[in-house]
Design a protein around this motif. Structure first.
Motif, PDB file in Angstrom:
ATOM      1  N   GLN A  79      34.836  44.662  53.571  1.00 38.81           N
ATOM      2  CA  GLN A  79      35.650  44.089  52.623  1.00 38.81           C
ATOM      3  C   GLN A  79      36.938  44.968  52.192  1.00 38.81           C
ATOM      4  OE1 GLN A  79      35.220  44.487  47.945  1.00 38.81           O
ATOM      5  NE2 GLN A  79      33.837  42.672  48.445  1.00 38.81           N
ATOM      6  N   ALA A  80      36.789  46.386  52.259  1.00 33.08           N
ATOM      7  CA  ALA A  80      37.831  47.151  51.728  1.00 33.08           C
ATOM      8  C   ALA A  80      38.990  46.941  52.421  1.00 33.08           C
ATOM      9  CB  ALA A  80      37.241  48.710  51.531  1.00 33.08           C
ATOM     10  N   PRO A  81      38.990  47.067  53.880  1.00 34.43           N
ATOM     11  CA  PRO A  81      40.195  47.077  54.581  1.00 34.43           C
ATOM     12  C   PRO A  81      40.918  45.597  54.387  1.00 34.43           C
ATOM     13  CG  PRO A  81      38.366  48.003  55.793  1.00 34.43           C
ATOM     14  CD  PRO A  81      37.682  47.604  54.539  1.00 34.43           C
ATOM     15  N   VAL A  82      40.112  44.488  54.641  1.00 36.27           N
ATOM     16  CA  VAL A  82      40.610  43.248  54.428  1.00 36.27           C
ATOM     17  C   VAL A  82      41.254  43.076  53.010  1.00 36.27           C
ATOM     18  CG1 VAL A  82      39.989  40.679  54.359  1.00 36.27           C
ATOM     19  CG2 VAL A  82      39.104  42.303  55.945  1.00 36.27           C
ATOM     20  N   LEU A  83      40.729  43.619  51.978  1.00 34.73           N
ATOM     21  CA  LEU A  83      41.320  43.380  50.761  1.00 34.73           C
ATOM     22  C   LEU A  83      42.516  44.235  50.591  1.00 34.73           C
ATOM     23  CD1 LEU A  83      41.120  42.680  47.598  1.00 34.73           C
ATOM     24  CD2 LEU A  83      39.559  44.617  47.518  1.00 34.73           C
ATOM     25  N   ALA A  84      42.538  45.741  50.986  1.00 41.44           N
ATOM     26  CA  ALA A  84      43.755  46.517  50.897  1.00 41.44           C
ATOM     27  C   ALA A  84      44.778  45.706  51.851  1.00 41.44           C
ATOM     28  CB  ALA A  84      43.469  47.887  51.827  1.00 41.44           C
ATOM     29  N   ALA A 122      46.481  52.459  50.773  1.00 41.75           N
ATOM     30  CA  ALA A 122      45.409  53.799  50.445  1.00 41.75           C
ATOM     31  C   ALA A 122      45.221  53.585  48.936  1.00 41.75           C
ATOM     32  CB  ALA A 122      46.309  55.084  50.383  1.00 41.75           C
ATOM     33  N   ALA A 123      45.937  53.300  48.008  1.00 42.75           N
ATOM     34  CA  ALA A 123      45.400  52.992  46.688  1.00 42.75           C
ATOM     35  C   ALA A 123      44.577  51.858  46.697  1.00 42.75           C
ATOM     36  CB  ALA A 123      46.532  52.581  45.579  1.00 42.75           C
ATOM     37  N   SER A 124      44.449  50.978  47.221  1.00 46.08           N
ATOM     38  CA  SER A 124      43.456  49.611  47.406  1.00 46.08           C
ATOM     39  C   SER A 124      42.230  50.293  47.708  1.00 46.08           C
ATOM     40  CB  SER A 124      43.798  48.500  48.041  1.00 46.08           C
ATOM     41  OG  SER A 124      43.134  47.663  47.818  1.00 46.08           O
ATOM     42  N   MET A 125      42.138  51.128  48.866  1.00 45.64           N
ATOM     43  CA  MET A 125      41.082  51.535  49.565  1.00 45.64           C
ATOM     44  C   MET A 125      40.367  52.674  48.514  1.00 45.64           C
ATOM     45  SD  MET A 125      40.552  50.411  52.514  1.00 45.64           S
ATOM     46  CE  MET A 125      39.500  51.507  53.316  1.00 45.64           C
ATOM     47  N   GLY A 126      41.101  53.308  48.016  1.00 46.10           N
ATOM     48  CA  GLY A 126      40.539  54.282  46.884  1.00 46.10           C
ATOM     49  C   GLY A 126      39.742  53.464  45.719  1.00 46.10           C
ATOM     50  N   VAL A 127      40.674  52.287  45.144  1.00 48.07           N
ATOM     51  CA  VAL A 127      39.778  51.682  44.254  1.00 48.07           C
ATOM     52  C   VAL A 127      38.559  51.147  44.593  1.00 48.07           C
ATOM     53  CG1 VAL A 127      40.119  49.737  42.589  1.00 48.07           C
ATOM     54  CG2 VAL A 127      41.972  51.292  42.974  1.00 48.07           C
ATOM     55  N   SER A 128      38.713  50.501  45.847  1.00 47.43           N
ATOM     56  CA  SER A 128      37.487  49.841  46.327  1.00 47.43           C
ATOM     57  C   SER A 128      36.233  50.874  46.436  1.00 47.43           C
ATOM     58  CB  SER A 128      37.686  49.387  47.618  1.00 47.43           C
ATOM     59  OG  SER A 128      38.315  47.983  47.694  1.00 47.43           O
ATOM     60  N   ALA A 129      36.462  52.144  46.898  1.00 50.13           N
ATOM     61  CA  ALA A 129      35.734  53.139  47.119  1.00 50.13           C
ATOM     62  C   ALA A 129      34.955  53.663  45.829  1.00 50.13           C
ATOM     63  CB  ALA A 129      36.167  54.484  47.669  1.00 50.13           C
ATOM     64  N   ILE A 130      35.890  53.646  44.838  1.00 49.91           N
ATOM     65  CA  ILE A 130      35.347  53.781  43.405  1.00 49.91           C
ATOM     66  C   ILE A 130      34.314  52.665  42.881  1.00 49.91           C
ATOM     67  CG2 ILE A 130      35.818  54.069  40.776  1.00 49.91           C
ATOM     68  CD1 ILE A 130      38.561  55.441  41.981  1.00 49.91           C
ATOM     69  N   ARG A 131      34.673  51.511  42.914  1.00 47.62           N
ATOM     70  CA  ARG A 131      34.013  50.412  42.650  1.00 47.62           C
ATOM     71  C   ARG A 131      32.797  50.213  43.270  1.00 47.62           C
ATOM     72  NH1 ARG A 131      36.313  45.881  40.008  1.00 47.62           N
ATOM     73  NH2 ARG A 131      34.620  44.571  40.923  1.00 47.62           N
ATOM     74  N   PHE A 132      32.602  50.642  44.615  1.00 44.50           N
ATOM     75  CA  PHE A 132      31.360  50.450  45.356  1.00 44.50           C
ATOM     76  C   PHE A 132      30.526  51.649  45.081  1.00 44.50           C
ATOM     77  CE2 PHE A 132      33.372  47.482  47.791  1.00 44.50           C
ATOM     78  CZ  PHE A 132      32.283  46.377  48.570  1.00 44.50           C
ATOM     79  N   ALA A 133      31.188  52.796  44.811  1.00 42.00           N
ATOM     80  CA  ALA A 133      30.217  54.126  44.306  1.00 42.00           C
ATOM     81  C   ALA A 133      29.676  53.815  43.068  1.00 42.00           C
ATOM     82  CB  ALA A 133      30.968  55.302  44.322  1.00 42.00           C
ATOM     83  N   LEU A 134      30.058  53.108  42.199  1.00 44.28           N
ATOM     84  CA  LEU A 134      29.623  52.915  40.770  1.00 44.28           C
ATOM     85  C   LEU A 134      28.894  51.681  40.691  1.00 44.28           C
ATOM     86  CD1 LEU A 134      32.605  53.719  38.619  1.00 44.28           C
ATOM     87  CD2 LEU A 134      30.822  55.080  39.070  1.00 44.28           C
ATOM     88  N   ALA A 135      29.042  50.694  41.711  1.00 45.85           N
ATOM     89  CA  ALA A 135      28.418  49.219  41.584  1.00 45.85           C
ATOM     90  C   ALA A 135      26.685  49.606  41.563  1.00 45.85           C
ATOM     91  CB  ALA A 135      28.636  48.311  42.730  1.00 45.85           C
ATOM     92  N   PRO A 136      26.142  50.261  42.601  1.00 48.32           N
ATOM     93  CA  PRO A 136      24.784  50.288  42.416  1.00 48.32           C
ATOM     94  C   PRO A 136      24.260  50.807  41.058  1.00 48.32           C
ATOM     95  CG  PRO A 136      25.569  51.333  44.425  1.00 48.32           C
ATOM     96  CD  PRO A 136      26.616  51.180  43.566  1.00 48.32           C
ATOM     97  N   GLN A 137      25.029  51.883  40.503  1.00 51.83           N
ATOM     98  CA  GLN A 137      24.397  52.305  39.114  1.00 51.83           C
ATOM     99  C   GLN A 137      24.597  51.536  37.879  1.00 51.83           C
ATOM    100  OE1 GLN A 137      26.174  56.394  38.596  1.00 51.83           O
ATOM    101  NE2 GLN A 137      26.057  56.685  40.873  1.00 51.83           N
ATOM    102  N   LYS A 138      25.923  50.547  38.124  1.00 52.77           N
ATOM    103  CA  LYS A 138      26.385  49.782  36.915  1.00 52.77           C
ATOM    104  C   LYS A 138      25.548  48.394  36.917  1.00 52.77           C
ATOM    105  CE  LYS A 138      28.780  53.057  34.850  1.00 52.77           C
ATOM    106  NZ  LYS A 138      28.519  53.602  33.695  1.00 52.77           N
TER     107      LYS A 138
END
Length: 257
Positions: A79-84, A122-138
């Protein structure tokens, strides 16, 4: 279309979204990238950067919803590269035009399209990384207990196997909506309902099935019955299924209006 906007809203309400907005806005105000430090006063930067980031997040979550619902891409690597790439195509050209208008080229050279494109990507990839890192916990909630996971959950990404809210037909797919989000599954609604197993619920329309635990309110609008679910979505009830729905509501102790 309604399910698209509901998922868009869910993406916007992701807990990290306001934190991301505030952090990037603060950076823009203080650092004044793209020449805005010299071209805009502090007062204007206080308006410009939060507004620009809000628009970018609105568009970005819309594109994310499109990528999830149309292309079915939900894992970070896919998802992240296509979204970015899509976000970059949408945002980089207007950002370059805005920067060219704001920046005094005699003081600071305006950033080029390639430079801006790389930054947005790069900013979009970073935001996606943050979202995916937090998603399992939230977002992920344990699947319903009882006789085990329904067979339908085997068709869902692990992070989407949360308590089931509803099933809705969309084209040749069924949108499986859980508390963690929406997954499009290539299956007939009747087969999907069979695979739900022992989760209490009922078919309410030729295109919809709802879990009993998700129902919060039964209302009527212009003579048409509607169920409001725990995620805020509204599902129509057709005359064919009103009796079954009433039985479910009676079991829940919810009255229809």
């Amino acid at each position: 279309m309604a399910s698209f906007f509901q998922q868009w809203k869910a993406n916007l309400l992701f807990p990290a979204t306001p934190v991301i907005w505030a952090a990037i806005s603060f950076f823009g105000i203080i650092a004044g990238p793209f020449g805005t430090l010299n071209s805009l006063s502090l007062e204007l930067r206080l308006v410009f950067w939060p507004g620009l980031i809000a628009v970018a997040i609105l568009l970005g979550t819309g594109v994310r919803t499109l990528v999830e619902s149309v292309f079915g891409l939900r894992h970070f690597a896919a998802q992240a590269p296509v979204l970015a790439a899509l976000v970059t195509l949408l945002l980089a050209p207007p950002l370059q035009s805005i920067a060219a208008e704001l920046v005094d080229s005699e003081i600071t050279p305006a950033p080029g399209l390639v430079e801006l494109s790389l930054l947005v990507f790069a900013a979009s990839m970073g935001v996606s990384a943050i979202r995916f890192a937090l998603a399992p916990q939230k977002n992920v909630v344990a699947p319903p207990s009882g006789s085990g996971e329904p067979r339908l959950y085997a068709r869902l990404p692990v992070e989407m196997r949360a308590p089931l809210l509803r099933l809705s037909v969309r084209d040749h797919y069924v949108d499986v909506v859980t508390e963690a989000g929406t997954t499009a599954v290539l299956i007939r609604l009747g087969d999907a309902i069979t695979e739900v197993g022992g989760i209490p619920g009922t078919r309410v329309h030729r295109s919809h099935w709802v879990a009993a635990s998700a129902v919060r309110l039964s209302t009527s609008a212009s003579g048409k019955a509607v169920l409001q679910l725990s995620d805020g979505s509204k599902v129509p009830v057709s005359k064919t299924y009103r009796a079954a729905v009433q039985v479910m509501l009676d079991g829940l102790g919810a009255g229809g209006s």
